[in-house]
Design a protein around this motif. Structure first.
Motif, PDB file in Angstrom:
ATOM      1  N   SER A   1       0.796  -1.124   0.012  1.00  0.00           N
ATOM      2  CA  SER A   1      -0.118   0.036  -0.060  1.00  0.00           C
ATOM      3  C   SER A   1       1.006   1.136  -0.024  1.00  0.00           C
ATOM      4  CB  SER A   1      -0.966  -0.004   1.127  1.00  0.00           C
ATOM      5  OG  SER A   1      -1.813  -0.831   1.365  1.00  0.00           O
TER       6      SER A   1
ATOM      7  N   GLU B   1       2.185   1.647  -3.512  1.00  0.00           N
ATOM      8  CA  GLU B   1       1.166   2.135  -4.425  1.00  0.00           C
ATOM      9  C   GLU B   1       1.202   3.544  -4.182  1.00  0.00           C
ATOM     10  OE1 GLU B   1      -2.136  -0.381  -4.265  1.00  0.00           O
ATOM     11  OE2 GLU B   1      -1.011  -2.047  -4.652  1.00  0.00           O
ATOM     12  N   ALA B   2       1.102   3.997  -2.827  1.00  0.00           N
ATOM     13  CA  ALA B   2       0.673   5.548  -2.658  1.00  0.00           C
ATOM     14  C   ALA B   2       1.859   6.191  -3.237  1.00  0.00           C
ATOM     15  CB  ALA B   2       0.435   5.402  -1.217  1.00  0.00           C
ATOM     16  N   GLN B   3       3.096   5.918  -2.959  1.00  0.00           N
ATOM     17  CA  GLN B   3       4.310   6.556  -3.626  1.00  0.00           C
ATOM     18  C   GLN B   3       4.088   6.695  -5.043  1.00  0.00           C
ATOM     19  OE1 GLN B   3       6.534   8.325  -1.747  1.00  0.00           O
ATOM     20  NE2 GLN B   3       7.320   9.203  -3.770  1.00  0.00           N
ATOM     21  N   GLU B   4       3.905   5.549  -5.709  1.00  0.00           N
ATOM     22  CA  GLU B   4       3.899   5.594  -7.058  1.00  0.00           C
ATOM     23  C   GLU B   4       2.729   6.494  -7.668  1.00  0.00           C
ATOM     24  OE1 GLU B   4       3.278   1.511  -8.661  1.00  0.00           O
ATOM     25  OE2 GLU B   4       5.200   0.872  -7.646  1.00  0.00           O
ATOM     26  N   SER B   5       1.666   6.432  -7.031  1.00  0.00           N
ATOM     27  CA  SER B   5       0.682   7.295  -7.484  1.00  0.00           C
ATOM     28  C   SER B   5       0.921   8.810  -7.233  1.00  0.00           C
ATOM     29  CB  SER B   5      -0.666   7.096  -6.312  1.00  0.00           C
ATOM     30  OG  SER B   5      -1.680   8.089  -6.853  1.00  0.00           O
ATOM     31  N   GLU B   6       1.601   9.351  -6.280  1.00  0.00           N
ATOM     32  CA  GLU B   6       2.248  10.461  -5.997  1.00  0.00           C
ATOM     33  C   GLU B   6       3.083  10.798  -6.846  1.00  0.00           C
ATOM     34  OE1 GLU B   6       4.881  12.194  -2.442  1.00  0.00           O
ATOM     35  OE2 GLU B   6       2.945  11.613  -1.635  1.00  0.00           O
ATOM     36  N   ASP B   7       4.153   9.972  -7.311  1.00  0.00           N
ATOM     37  CA  ASP B   7       4.948  10.439  -8.357  1.00  0.00           C
ATOM     38  C   ASP B   7       4.414  10.422  -9.400  1.00  0.00           C
ATOM     39  OD1 ASP B   7       6.971   9.849  -6.395  1.00  0.00           O
ATOM     40  OD2 ASP B   7       7.670   7.817  -7.121  1.00  0.00           O
ATOM     41  N   GLU B   8       3.428   9.718  -9.885  1.00  0.00           N
ATOM     42  CA  GLU B   8       2.495  10.049 -11.303  1.00  0.00           C
ATOM     43  C   GLU B   8       2.240  11.413 -11.330  1.00  0.00           C
ATOM     44  OE1 GLU B   8       0.027   6.536 -11.801  1.00  0.00           O
ATOM     45  OE2 GLU B   8       1.716   5.271 -11.852  1.00  0.00           O
ATOM     46  N   SER B   9       1.341  11.724 -10.202  1.00  0.00           N
ATOM     47  CA  SER B   9       0.815  13.023 -10.144  1.00  0.00           C
ATOM     48  C   SER B   9       1.688  14.313 -10.186  1.00  0.00           C
ATOM     49  CB  SER B   9      -0.014  13.189  -8.723  1.00  0.00           C
ATOM     50  OG  SER B   9       0.694  13.197  -7.561  1.00  0.00           O
ATOM     51  N   GLU B  10       2.643  14.030  -9.749  1.00  0.00           N
ATOM     52  CA  GLU B  10       4.074  15.160  -9.910  1.00  0.00           C
ATOM     53  C   GLU B  10       4.400  15.330 -11.244  1.00  0.00           C
ATOM     54  OE1 GLU B  10       7.006  14.120  -6.967  1.00  0.00           O
ATOM     55  OE2 GLU B  10       5.652  14.555  -5.304  1.00  0.00           O
TER      56      GLU B  10
ATOM     57  N   THR C   1       2.534  14.916 -13.870  1.00  0.00           N
ATOM     58  CA  THR C   1       1.570  15.566 -14.990  1.00  0.00           C
ATOM     59  C   THR C   1       1.697  17.112 -14.860  1.00  0.00           C
ATOM     60  OG1 THR C   1      -0.250  15.130 -13.492  1.00  0.00           O
ATOM     61  CG2 THR C   1       0.111  13.347 -15.175  1.00  0.00           C
TER      62      THR C   1
END
Length: 59
Positions: free
Chosen positions: A45, A48-57, A59
């Motif tokens: 978890s 996944e949260a870190q990956e999601s945060e990295d993806e939002s940065e 964009t």
């Protein structure tokens, strides 16, 4: 003195090594199975949260 491996820590290590949760070595329904799964979920978890945060940065 020998100590039993901690299933929670084993689950955490498995998640860090990208081993899927389905690879839980303990018998389904056992306390060890639940502990291993909890350790795995905690690390997965967070990853996944870190990956999601990295993806939002990005964009």
């Amino acid at each position: 003195m020998t100590t039993e491996p901690d299933p929670f820590e084993q689950g955490q290590r498995a998640a860090r090594a990208n081993i899927p949760a389905e690879a839980n070595p303990y018998q389904d329904g056992s306390e060890q199975h639940a502990l291993w799964a909890a350790g795995h979920e905690q690390v997965a978890s967070a990853a996944e949260a870190q990956e999601s945060e990295d993806e939002s940065e990005d964009t």
